[in-house]
Design a protein around this motif. Structure first.
Motif, mmCIF file in Angstrom:
data_model
loop_
_atom_site.group_PDB
_atom_site.id
_atom_site.type_symbol
_atom_site.label_atom_id
_atom_site.label_comp_id
_atom_site.label_asym_id
_atom_site.label_seq_id
_atom_site.Cartn_x
_atom_site.Cartn_y
_atom_site.Cartn_z
ATOM 1 N N ILE A 99 13.333 15.362 -47.234
ATOM 2 C CA ILE A 99 12.558 14.121 -47.649
ATOM 3 C C ILE A 99 11.551 14.490 -48.623
ATOM 4 C CG2 ILE A 99 10.936 12.521 -46.894
ATOM 5 C CD1 ILE A 99 12.271 12.315 -44.186
ATOM 6 N N ARG A 100 10.827 15.706 -48.620
ATOM 7 C CA ARG A 100 10.209 16.102 -49.676
ATOM 8 C C ARG A 100 10.727 16.336 -50.971
ATOM 9 N NH1 ARG A 100 5.079 18.358 -48.513
ATOM 10 N NH2 ARG A 100 5.387 19.943 -49.954
ATOM 11 N N MET A 101 11.851 17.065 -50.966
ATOM 12 C CA MET A 101 12.749 17.132 -52.107
ATOM 13 C C MET A 101 13.253 15.834 -52.731
ATOM 14 S SD MET A 101 13.014 20.246 -52.733
ATOM 15 C CE MET A 101 11.228 20.335 -52.360
ATOM 16 N N ALA A 109 23.959 17.529 -56.589
ATOM 17 C CA ALA A 109 22.815 17.984 -57.355
ATOM 18 C C ALA A 109 22.154 16.647 -58.184
ATOM 19 C CB ALA A 109 23.317 18.985 -58.425
ATOM 20 N N ARG A 110 22.953 15.674 -58.551
ATOM 21 C CA ARG A 110 22.573 14.468 -58.876
ATOM 22 C C ARG A 110 21.539 13.659 -58.199
ATOM 23 N NH1 ARG A 110 25.853 12.774 -63.519
ATOM 24 N NH2 ARG A 110 26.436 15.112 -64.265
ATOM 25 N N GLY A 111 21.562 13.850 -56.708
ATOM 26 C CA GLY A 111 20.922 13.391 -55.664
ATOM 27 C C GLY A 111 19.416 13.996 -55.626
ATOM 28 N N LEU A 112 19.484 15.140 -56.325
ATOM 29 C CA LEU A 112 18.019 15.780 -56.309
ATOM 30 C C LEU A 112 17.504 15.512 -57.869
ATOM 31 C CD1 LEU A 112 18.684 18.940 -54.335
ATOM 32 C CD2 LEU A 112 17.462 16.934 -53.550
ATOM 33 N N LEU A 128 18.073 5.937 -53.734
ATOM 34 C CA LEU A 128 19.082 6.430 -54.371
ATOM 35 C C LEU A 128 19.697 7.712 -54.039
ATOM 36 C CD1 LEU A 128 20.907 6.235 -57.063
ATOM 37 C CD2 LEU A 128 18.995 7.013 -58.212
ATOM 38 N N ARG A 129 18.570 8.687 -53.744
ATOM 39 C CA ARG A 129 19.111 10.227 -53.604
ATOM 40 C C ARG A 129 19.596 10.223 -52.155
ATOM 41 N NH1 ARG A 129 13.427 12.723 -56.024
ATOM 42 N NH2 ARG A 129 14.425 12.693 -58.239
ATOM 43 N N VAL A 130 19.201 9.392 -51.252
ATOM 44 C CA VAL A 130 19.763 9.543 -49.809
ATOM 45 C C VAL A 130 21.547 8.796 -50.135
ATOM 46 C CG1 VAL A 130 19.862 8.446 -47.785
ATOM 47 C CG2 VAL A 130 17.671 9.341 -48.950
#
Length: 442
Positions: free
Chosen positions: A363-365, A212-215, A168-170
């Motif tokens: 990737i860690r984030m 920001a939503r992606g994190l 989802l975040r990618v």
């Protein structure tokens, strides 16, 4: 085989439609549907439960121990002259002023051991220690007790973070960056006008809000009346490359940096068409007068966005603020200090560039639970009469550290990759030399 392809295509269309409809569009217009809030409430409750379980298990396994100090290392903040004098008191023959004593070596050895055991610089470039485990494998260093229930929750968390949140975040990051490049390139075709500036700011805001939503970023902005104004300079403590996303999610800034190649270079060339960012070639970065001149010209134009600068020059683990480079404070104009404090319980935002490259860090984030932080806008500050750039920088740094609850350190962040400057060594050598041979001026 065709049926399988149709199923995959249909699943992708449904996935993309839900992402755009429930996340991207609301993010572009600054609207929240409450999904992040619900997710954070569940996450907080889960971590609180896990903390109680870990603490309960630790108490059951804990054996009473008595801590005995061996007295080998005892911090003494006294002066060099006082400490060496105390060491010399035990000598049997009378002390002769200006004479070298072999016992003086113990003072420097003691200071060396103290620096190794309690180095206040090096551990600023490692991840902040947690009070309790946050169910991330990467932070399970000091928490040995794991119950069956905790293990089940951990496995479920791994599945959620890597199989649901990561894709989802990618997807969101890809959409956000693509929109930034395409939108900025289209806006850049327009002639300079207020409409172009307005559209440019709108494109930037939309992009950073999507990222920001992606994190799963939850950001609390305080004292918004002090937000940086056009024609000013915004300075903030630096923890991570995502500091830019955190700040630009609430306002637009002109970035300052070196020209890069690859994907980052494509983004730089696109956004500079729509907004007057300040990019320098590698050779130009070494010319301080040229850098200062271009920044002064930018600040002198009160219609341009405020410049965003991180004066530390490197990422620090968000427990302290290290020395601010004076160059940012020689430009002139109004300084708008901003303090950023991340909550490490949900994810470690610190970028240890010596250990992780950019891809590994991202990737860690994206596999962390969330990014939660507070942002404080401090009142604007200007350089006072007869105040040097260094003094002004230290005053701004102290204000940021005080507001963010960070330790104010005078050490140079450049020590992250460089050796201690000879000037620091020479200062100690001169102090000891004055004790032995006296002051040259006397």
């Amino acid at each position: 085989m065709e049926d399988f392809g149709n199923i995959v295509c249909s699943a992708f269309i449904v996935w993309f439609t839900l992402v755009v409809g429930l996340i991207v569009l609301p993010a572009m217009f600054g609207i929240s549907l409450g999904i992040t809030e619900v997710y954070m409430k569940v996450l907080v409750k889960t971590l609180e439960w896990a903390t109680l379980r870990i603490q309960r298990g630790s108490k059951e396994q804990q054996k009473p121990t008595t801590l005995v100090s061996n007295g080998i290392i005892l911090r003494d903040d006294g002066s060099m002259e006082k400490e060496i004098t105390d060491l010399r008191k035990g000598r049997s023959k009378p002390q002769i002023n200006g004479e070298f004593e072999l016992s003086d070596i113990f003072y420097f050895s003691k200071k060396g051991f103290e620096s190794i055991v309690e180095d206040e610089v090096t551990h600023r470039f490692t991840s902040e220690e947690l009070v309790s485990w946050n169910l991330l494998t990467r932070s399970n260093n000091n928490f040995q007790y794991i119950s069956l229930r905790i293990s089940i929750i951990w496995v479920l968390g791994v599945f959620i973070r890597y199989c649901i949140l990561l894709p989802l975040r990618v997807t969101l990051a890809t959409i956000g960056l693509s929109w930034l490049v395409i939108g900025a390139s289209l806006v850049g075709l327009l002639p300079n006008s207020r409409v172009k500036n307005w559209l440019s700011e709108l494109v930037h805001l939309m992009c950073y809000r999507i990222c920001a939503r992606g994190l799963s970023a939850t950001i609390y902005y305080h004292n918004k009346e002090n937000r940086p104004m056009k024609g000013g300079i915004c300075v903030a403590n630096h923890t991570s490359p995502i500091d830019i996303v955190i700040l630009a999610n609430d306002g637009c800034y002109a970035m300052v940096g070196q020209v890069h190649g690859g994907l980052l270079g494509i983004i730089q060339r696109a956004i500079v068409k729509a907004c007057p960012h300040v990019w320098f070639e590698r050779s130009e970065m070494k010319d301080r007068s040229l850098v200062t001149k271009r920044l002064r010209n930018h600040v002198a134009d009160k219609t341009k966005l405020p410049i965003l600068i991180f004066p530390e020059g490197t990422c620090v683990n968000n427990t302290s603020v290290m020395m601010f480079k004076k160059g940012s404070f020689e430009i002139g104009g109004t300084i708008y200090p901003v303090a950023i404090k991340y909550d490490p319980r949900f994810g470690d935002a610190f970028w240890n560039s010596a250990k992780y490259n950019m891809v590994s860090y991202l990737i860690r984030m994206m596999t962390s639970w969330a990014i939660v932080c507070d942002v404080w806008y401090l009142p604007s500050m200007t350089r006072q009469e007869e105040e040097s750039a260094v003094q002004f920088a230290n005053r701004v740094k102290a204000a940021i550290a005080r507001q963010g609850g960070l330790v104010d350190l005078s050490w140079d962040g450049g020590l992250k990759r460089a050796k201690v400057k000879d000037a620091y060594k020479e200062e100690q050598q001169k102090s000891y030399s004055k004790m032995i041979v006296g002051d040259d001026s006397s």
